[in-house]
Enzyme design. Sequence first.
Site, mmCIF file in Angstrom:
data_model
loop_
_atom_site.group_PDB
_atom_site.id
_atom_site.type_symbol
_atom_site.label_atom_id
_atom_site.label_comp_id
_atom_site.label_asym_id
_atom_site.label_seq_id
_atom_site.Cartn_x
_atom_site.Cartn_y
_atom_site.Cartn_z
ATOM 1 C CG LEU A 26 -1.791 -1.166 1.510
ATOM 2 C CD1 LEU A 26 -2.538 -0.983 2.822
ATOM 3 C CD2 LEU A 26 -2.782 -1.329 0.360
ATOM 4 C CE LYS A 76 9.950 -4.196 7.839
ATOM 5 N NZ LYS A 76 8.836 -4.028 8.779
ATOM 6 C CG ASN A 97 10.700 0.977 8.946
ATOM 7 O OD1 ASN A 97 11.489 1.805 9.382
ATOM 8 N ND2 ASN A 97 9.398 1.182 8.920
ATOM 9 C CG ASP A 112 8.154 -1.223 11.163
ATOM 10 O OD1 ASP A 112 7.384 -0.614 10.395
ATOM 11 O OD2 ASP A 112 8.896 -2.145 10.791
ATOM 12 N N GLY A 139 9.876 -10.118 13.104
ATOM 13 C CA GLY A 139 10.325 -8.741 12.891
ATOM 14 C C GLY A 139 9.394 -7.702 13.482
ATOM 15 C CB ALA A 140 5.752 -7.177 13.248
ATOM 16 C CG ASN A 159 6.952 -16.815 18.780
ATOM 17 O OD1 ASN A 159 6.061 -16.365 18.066
ATOM 18 N ND2 ASN A 159 8.006 -17.439 18.290
ATOM 19 N NE ARG A 160 4.584 -21.527 14.977
ATOM 20 C CZ ARG A 160 4.401 -21.506 13.677
ATOM 21 N NH1 ARG A 160 3.324 -22.085 13.151
ATOM 22 N NH2 ARG A 160 5.254 -20.906 12.880
ATOM 23 C CB THR A 161 9.291 -21.034 17.895
ATOM 24 O OG1 THR A 161 8.562 -21.496 16.758
ATOM 25 C CG2 THR A 161 10.606 -21.775 18.010
HETATM 26 P P1 NDP Z 1 7.619 -12.856 10.777
HETATM 27 O O1 NDP Z 1 7.542 -13.900 9.708
HETATM 28 O O2 NDP Z 1 8.927 -12.233 11.102
HETATM 29 O O3 NDP Z 1 7.026 -13.490 12.155
HETATM 30 C C1 NDP Z 1 5.848 -14.234 12.124
HETATM 31 C C2 NDP Z 1 5.419 -14.547 13.572
HETATM 32 O O4 NDP Z 1 4.154 -15.211 13.508
HETATM 33 C C3 NDP Z 1 6.364 -15.489 14.320
HETATM 34 O O5 NDP Z 1 6.381 -15.137 15.670
HETATM 35 C C4 NDP Z 1 5.692 -16.847 14.116
HETATM 36 O O6 NDP Z 1 5.968 -17.782 15.145
HETATM 37 C C5 NDP Z 1 4.237 -16.465 14.207
HETATM 38 N N1 NDP Z 1 3.381 -17.440 13.552
HETATM 39 C C6 NDP Z 1 3.284 -17.678 12.223
HETATM 40 N N2 NDP Z 1 2.370 -18.655 11.999
HETATM 41 C C7 NDP Z 1 1.897 -19.030 13.220
HETATM 42 C C8 NDP Z 1 0.927 -19.981 13.646
HETATM 43 N N3 NDP Z 1 0.259 -20.745 12.781
HETATM 44 N N4 NDP Z 1 0.663 -20.073 14.967
HETATM 45 C C9 NDP Z 1 1.321 -19.299 15.870
HETATM 46 N N5 NDP Z 1 2.251 -18.379 15.519
HETATM 47 C C10 NDP Z 1 2.525 -18.248 14.219
HETATM 48 O O7 NDP Z 1 6.554 -11.763 10.367
HETATM 49 P P2 NDP Z 1 6.500 -10.217 10.794
HETATM 50 O O8 NDP Z 1 6.893 -10.134 12.222
HETATM 51 O O9 NDP Z 1 7.202 -9.392 9.804
HETATM 52 O O10 NDP Z 1 4.934 -9.887 10.633
HETATM 53 C C11 NDP Z 1 3.960 -10.425 11.507
HETATM 54 C C12 NDP Z 1 2.592 -9.903 11.124
HETATM 55 O O11 NDP Z 1 2.525 -8.497 11.339
HETATM 56 C C13 NDP Z 1 2.245 -10.106 9.643
HETATM 57 O O12 NDP Z 1 0.890 -10.464 9.554
HETATM 58 C C14 NDP Z 1 2.478 -8.747 9.023
HETATM 59 O O13 NDP Z 1 1.657 -8.535 7.896
HETATM 60 C C15 NDP Z 1 2.057 -7.841 10.183
HETATM 61 N N6 NDP Z 1 2.712 -6.535 10.113
HETATM 62 C C16 NDP Z 1 1.904 -5.432 10.160
HETATM 63 C C17 NDP Z 1 2.462 -4.187 10.160
HETATM 64 C C18 NDP Z 1 1.573 -3.004 10.222
HETATM 65 O O14 NDP Z 1 2.038 -1.893 9.919
HETATM 66 N N7 NDP Z 1 0.333 -3.150 10.638
HETATM 67 C C19 NDP Z 1 3.926 -3.978 10.086
HETATM 68 C C20 NDP Z 1 4.689 -5.205 10.070
HETATM 69 C C21 NDP Z 1 4.072 -6.440 10.073
HETATM 70 P P3 NDP Z 1 7.253 -18.775 15.066
HETATM 71 O O15 NDP Z 1 8.407 -17.967 15.571
HETATM 72 O O16 NDP Z 1 6.870 -19.890 15.951
HETATM 73 O O17 NDP Z 1 7.402 -19.173 13.605
#
Ligand code: NDP
Length: 291
Positions: A26, A76, A97, A112, A139-140, A159-161
């Site tokens: 966006l 990032k 970012n 962020d 990252g977020a 966190n899941r992990t």
């Molecule tokens: P990452 O890939 O770095 O992290 C993903 C996270 O989600 C990890 O902690 C992961 O856990 C967890 N996760 C993924 N799948 C599952 C599941 N099925 N069950 C439980 N935990 C799960 O992504 P980002 O941190 O970059 O982004 C996270 C979210 O935030 C995204 O949806 C992104 O779109 C959104 N976002 C929104 C922003 C905004 O401005 N509103 C800015 C940045 C991000 P594990 O470590 O166990 O894999």
Amino acid sequence: MTSSSIKINGHTQLVGLLGWPVEHSLSPAMHNAAFEVLGLNWCYVPLPVPPERVGAAVKGLAALGFCGANVTVPHKQAVMPYLDEIDETAQAIGAVNTILVREGRLIGYNTDGDGFLAALREAGFTPAQRRALVLGAGGAARAVAYALAQADCAVAIHNRTEQRAVQLARHIQRAGTRAPVTWLSTDALPTEVDQARFDLLVNATSVGLWPRTDATPWPETFPLPSHWTVYDLVYNPRETRLLAQARAAGATAVCGLGMLIHQGALALELWTGHPPPVETMRVAAEDALGW
Ligand code: NDP
């Protein structure tokens, strides 16, 4: 509906978005609408960069005369070794970012966390002296947890992990923040919630993101306290399953689009020095989402 009337000519200043992929972002709509309303001859372009080209792309920004760039998934952290300078907040978060090119030097920032805080305050939540439960350790979550702790809000990361939550909490503790950052195991979660330890829940996982919109990071069987504010970083869909759970429980539900808008607004201010037209950026983002 916004429409762009940018005239590109020899004076046009360029900024862009380094990511892979970038086609659904966006940010071009948001920033180009802002440049137009500010009367700036600037243009924001998506720059799809495959992971093996990150170094060349970052160096290329200066060579091509770009004023700066945003950086998104998955670059990032990868951009960091190619920058000349990284500001304190981006160092502490461990991710960049926003890049500013000043006199040929590449300077890394992270907007962020401050963008998240601006969105949270806009939603009426004051973080100082409060307690937050952050779901996720990607990252977020890094940016959100650091920003909250710096704003004097105690943070527990779940966190899941679990090991990633432990590592993130330690990383932020080492950076030194106003309020403490800890991690919470799955076993300890029900007790901590029962004992009303938190005021704010942040979903910083990707659970609930389109197209898997029936998923939620919060168990349906585990009621959300009604005094909580629930902030979902996921903004597509607008009403995630988690936000519907929060509303049903009588809690305050906040959609993550505000964070995207404010992180962009802060980046625009860094590049141009102009106060960002936040409402214009919001309308452009909502239009692009078809809201
Ligand atoms: P990452 O890939 O770095 O992290 C993903 C996270 O989600 C990890 O902690 C992961 O856990 C967890 N996760 C993924 N799948 C599952 C599941 N099925 N069950 C439980 N935990 C799960 O992504 P980002 O941190 O970059 O982004 C996270 C979210 O935030 C995204 O949806 C992104 O779109 C959104 N976002 C929104 C922003 C905004 O401005 N509103 C800015 C940045 C991000 P594990 O470590 O166990 O894999």
